[in-house]
Design an enzyme around this catalytic site. Structure first.
Site, PDB file in Angstrom:
ATOM      1  N   TYR A 108       0.861  -1.188   0.000  1.00 26.64           N
ATOM      2  CA  TYR A 108       0.000   0.000   0.000  1.00 26.64           C
ATOM      3  C   TYR A 108       0.891   1.229   0.000  1.00 26.64           C
ATOM      4  O   TYR A 108       1.884   1.292   0.733  1.00 26.64           O
ATOM      5  CB  TYR A 108      -0.878   0.023   1.256  1.00 26.64           C
ATOM      6  CG  TYR A 108      -1.658   1.313   1.413  1.00 26.64           C
ATOM      7  CD1 TYR A 108      -2.932   1.435   0.883  1.00 26.64           C
ATOM      8  CD2 TYR A 108      -1.098   2.416   2.052  1.00 26.64           C
ATOM      9  CE1 TYR A 108      -3.650   2.622   0.997  1.00 26.64           C
ATOM     10  CE2 TYR A 108      -1.810   3.609   2.162  1.00 26.64           C
ATOM     11  CZ  TYR A 108      -3.075   3.697   1.632  1.00 26.64           C
ATOM     12  OH  TYR A 108      -3.770   4.868   1.736  1.00 26.64           O
ATOM     13  N   GLU A 196      -3.274   7.624  -4.237  1.00 21.49           N
ATOM     14  CA  GLU A 196      -3.186   6.345  -3.535  1.00 21.49           C
ATOM     15  C   GLU A 196      -3.001   5.205  -4.521  1.00 21.49           C
ATOM     16  O   GLU A 196      -3.692   5.164  -5.537  1.00 21.49           O
ATOM     17  CB  GLU A 196      -4.466   6.131  -2.723  1.00 21.49           C
ATOM     18  CG  GLU A 196      -4.479   4.858  -1.886  1.00 21.49           C
ATOM     19  CD  GLU A 196      -5.761   4.739  -1.044  1.00 21.49           C
ATOM     20  OE1 GLU A 196      -5.740   5.106   0.133  1.00 21.49           O
ATOM     21  OE2 GLU A 196      -6.775   4.290  -1.592  1.00 21.49           O
TER      22      GLU A 196
END
Lengths: 393, 305
Positions: A108, A196
């Site tokens: 992530y 993101e």
């Protein structure tokens, strides 16, 4: 301002961030052709303005073009409900068809604004994939956060520290350093609130790839990016909200029957709270802005009344420097123009308040004046109840 | 005494020749604010309403000894105006401008933090010390000199709160609208600290809203440091859960931001929270009463473990 995954990935590419081969499709037939092009085995991804698509069935792996067609038919026209969309979900109008990749590891990575430090921060975790919030909750030690000093920018040594924290080594680690630096450049140059990548993967062949992309732009900076307004997918927004946006009004549709018009977001929220306290259900949140000019009041009225659920209107304006007689005139003109016969309660404060009240009472509208916030809320709920009793339906 | 501004503050208005800059300059002046200079690049040398206009803040300071700035510069140039105020080493800059890009503010804030200049705002109603100095767009007449310090993230909701306080006979020492933007100068804690040290301020009313973790941070600070009673209101108890994108926001705030969490935390830290926006004045009265009765104090202490 939000954009779709496929748009974020197009922007990533221009910043040298590697993304999988893909095509955007608007019909099931296009999805099938794109799948054929990818060799049949591919990923079909619904494009909506929200995350959590995987678990909600918005992302499917398919093995033949015909299967891609079937999945697409099911997704198109469907409202996809995820934990981030709200209960109505969001309509699927575009599908991204992407090559299937053999994944070795998932991470992530994101850059977002941190209000607490007034800085951008880089967030990375070796446990990428769907449950990143769960990871943050369960094992916070697996979430690495780096606050970026805007005067220094993000430096390679800092990016390297993060890449190492992800457990990367050697050439891939250096690739990741470059990717992180590019992501920061992208975030700053494109005036983002959020960029993101979840997951960022290392393929079995040893390449980094951004398998998903989310990007959210700063509305205040749109004037610096002429292309942004054309990137909006209006199918993902409420039509009344779009209309309100044109007049610079903040409008959010809710489920009740009392239309609300308030100046200032904080007071607007407090007004909803008060209505509920007196047993009323607000039909919307609407902030006409601190200044509340006559034009804005007129447009706000129209927008409120376009919602057929609205059975009464509560206006709460703390005029401040704006004169109440001017606001009252705006309300009267707007209500007359749109032929509003619904009960209205106006609570006003500011200079010339008595004159404003007199104008309203003599206007011939079905209007009452609230002496203060509580009194106004009590009156509108009462008027709504009695109008429901008197109405033939 | 008061905090941040008083009748001796010497004000320079950045963006004085703009429409709202000029309008509010006149309003503030009518209230009694000592406006000594204006700044609009390219218009140095003129006078507007008898106020001398300069090209730069530095010049304005040199000729008029201005020490506080009020900023009405449009968004594309507003962050630069803040930087200029810091470079001129003013004591305080109050930025009213709404809509400044976040990237510009991140930079401006990081420079301001390292300077001697305090910043209030942007996107705020401003600061007022009733009866002495009004610096912003708030209606002066609802305020009354007194002993309550007011801090708020919101604009018009602050007016509502102040009016309730005034109607109940609770005057204010200073009211500070810190602004609702993601990046702001002074936060709740910075203002609380000033009120804590201000002899005129006897109690504080704080207005927060859903989103972020600033109210929680303030609550913990109050528990550890505040010597004066604090009452509060949090707007948005009934707000529906918002649509959102991505996970980063949730990760850094740890899921904070809900009204009920903020209210619970404030209560636990000894703050009296108004249950309804119609009861903000009452909550302040209650908080004051609790201090008057010393017997009540140990009991509340016990309640918060």
């Amino acid at each position: 301002m939000n954009i779709h995954e496929y748009q974020a990935k197009e922007i990533f590419s221009t910043f040298g961030i590697p993304v999988p081969r893909s095509r955007v499709a608007l019909t099931a037939d296009q999805v099938e052709r794109a799948a054929k092009e990818m060799g049949g085995h591919c990923v079909v991804k619904a494009q909506i303005y929200a995350g959590g698509r995987g678990k909600a069935g918005g992302v499917k792996i398919v093995h033949h073009p015909e299967q891609a067609n079937d999945v697409a038919k099911e997704l198109f026209g469907k409202n996809l409900v995820t934990p981030q969309t709200g209960p109505e979900g969001l309509r699927v109008r575009r599908i991204l068809v992407e090559e299937a990749v053999e994944i070795a590891r998932e991470f992530y990575i994101s850059i977002t604004l941190d209000r607490a430090t007034s800085r951008y921060c880089l967030i990375a975790s070796p446990e990428g994939g769907m449950d990143i919030e769960e990871v943050a909750h369960r094992s916070p030690e697996k979430i690495h956060v780096l606050t970026i000093d805007p005067l220094m920018g993000l430096r390679p040594y800092q990016a390297r520290k993060m890449a190492l924290a992800l457990g990367l080594a050697g050439v891939v680690c250096e690739d990741c350093v470059e990717l992180i630096l590019n992501l920061y450049r992208c975030c700053i140059e494109k005036d983002c609130y959020l960029v993101e990548i979840n997951p960022l993967v290392v393929t079995k062949a040893g390449w980094l790839l951004a398998m998903d992309g989310k990007m959210s732009f700063d509305d205040n900076a749109v004037y610096r990016h002429r292309e942004y307004p054309d990137m909006v997918d209006y199918s993902q927004l409420d039509p009344l909200e779009i209309n309100a946006g044109k007049y610079d009004l903040a409008y959010i549709k809710l489920n009740g029957s009392i239309g609300c018009m308030v100046n200032g977001a904080g007071l607007a929220m407090a007004t909803l709270d008060v209505l509920k306290e007196f047993g009323g259900e607000p039909a919307n949140f609407l902030d006409v802005g601190g200044g509340a000019t006559r034009e804005k009041v007129t447009e706000a009225f129209k927008i409120i009344l376009e919602d057929s659920d609205v059975k009464a209107v509560f206006v709460n304006i703390f005029g401040g420097i704006m004169r109440c007689d001017v606001i009252a005139q705006g309300i009267i003109e707007a209500a007359s123009e749109v032929k509003c016969h619904l009960p209205i309660v106006v609570r006003m404060d500011g200079s010339n308040v008595e004159e404003g009240k007199r104008l309203l009472m003599e206007s011939g509208l079905n209007v009452q004046v609230g002496e203060n916030l509580g009194d106004g809320a009590r009156k509108i709920v009462k008027m709504l109840v009695s109008s429901a009793v008197n109405s033939p339906q | 005494m008061s905090i941040l501004i008083d009748k001796n503050s010497r004000i320079v208005v950045q963006g004085i020749t703009g429409r709202s800059g000029l309008f509010h300059t006149q309003q503030c002046r009518a209230y009694g604010t000592n406006i000594v200079a204006g700044v609009t690049p390219g218009k140095g040398g003129i006078h507007i309403d008898g106020i001398p206009v300069f090209n730069t803040v530095e010049e304005a300071v040199r000729y008029t000894k201005a020490n506080v700035s009020m900023i009405f510069v449009p968004p594309p140039a507003a962050a630069d105006a803040i930087l200029e105020a810091c470079a001129a080493e003013l004591d305080l800059a109050v930025c009213i401008t709404e809509g400044i890009p976040v990237r510009d503010m991140v930079l401006a804030r990081s420079v301001q933090e390292r300077s001697k200049t305090l910043l209030v705002g942007p996107n705020c109603p401003g600061v007022i010390t009733p009866g002495q100095c009004k610096l912003g767009i708030m209606p002066g007449y609802i305020h009354k000199p007194g002993k309550i310090g007011v801090i708020s993230r919101s604009g018009t909701l602050t007016y509502e709160a102040v009016k309730q306080l005034t109607d109940m006979g609770l005057g204010q020492s200073t009211c500070v609208g810190i602004g609702g933007d993601p990046i702001i100068g002074m936060k709740f804690i910075d203002v609380l600290e000033q009120f804590n040290n201000d002899p005129q301020t006897e109690a504080v009313f704080m207005i927060g809203e859903i989103g972020g973790g600033a109210e929680e941070e303030a609550a913990y600070w109050i528990r550890e440091n505040m010597k004066k009673p604090v009452a509060a209101f949090i707007a948005g108890v009934t707000a529906p859960p918002g649509k959102r994108m991505g996970h980063a926001g949730a990760i850094i705030t740890g899921g904070k931001g809900k009204a009920e969490d903020k209210i619970r935390t404030l209560n636990e830290c000894g703050v009296t929270v108004a249950e309804s926006p119609t009861k903000m004045g009452h909550a302040m009265k209650e908080a004051l009463k609790a201090v008057d009765k010393p017997a009540a104090k140990p009991a509340t202490k016990k309640a918060k473990k």
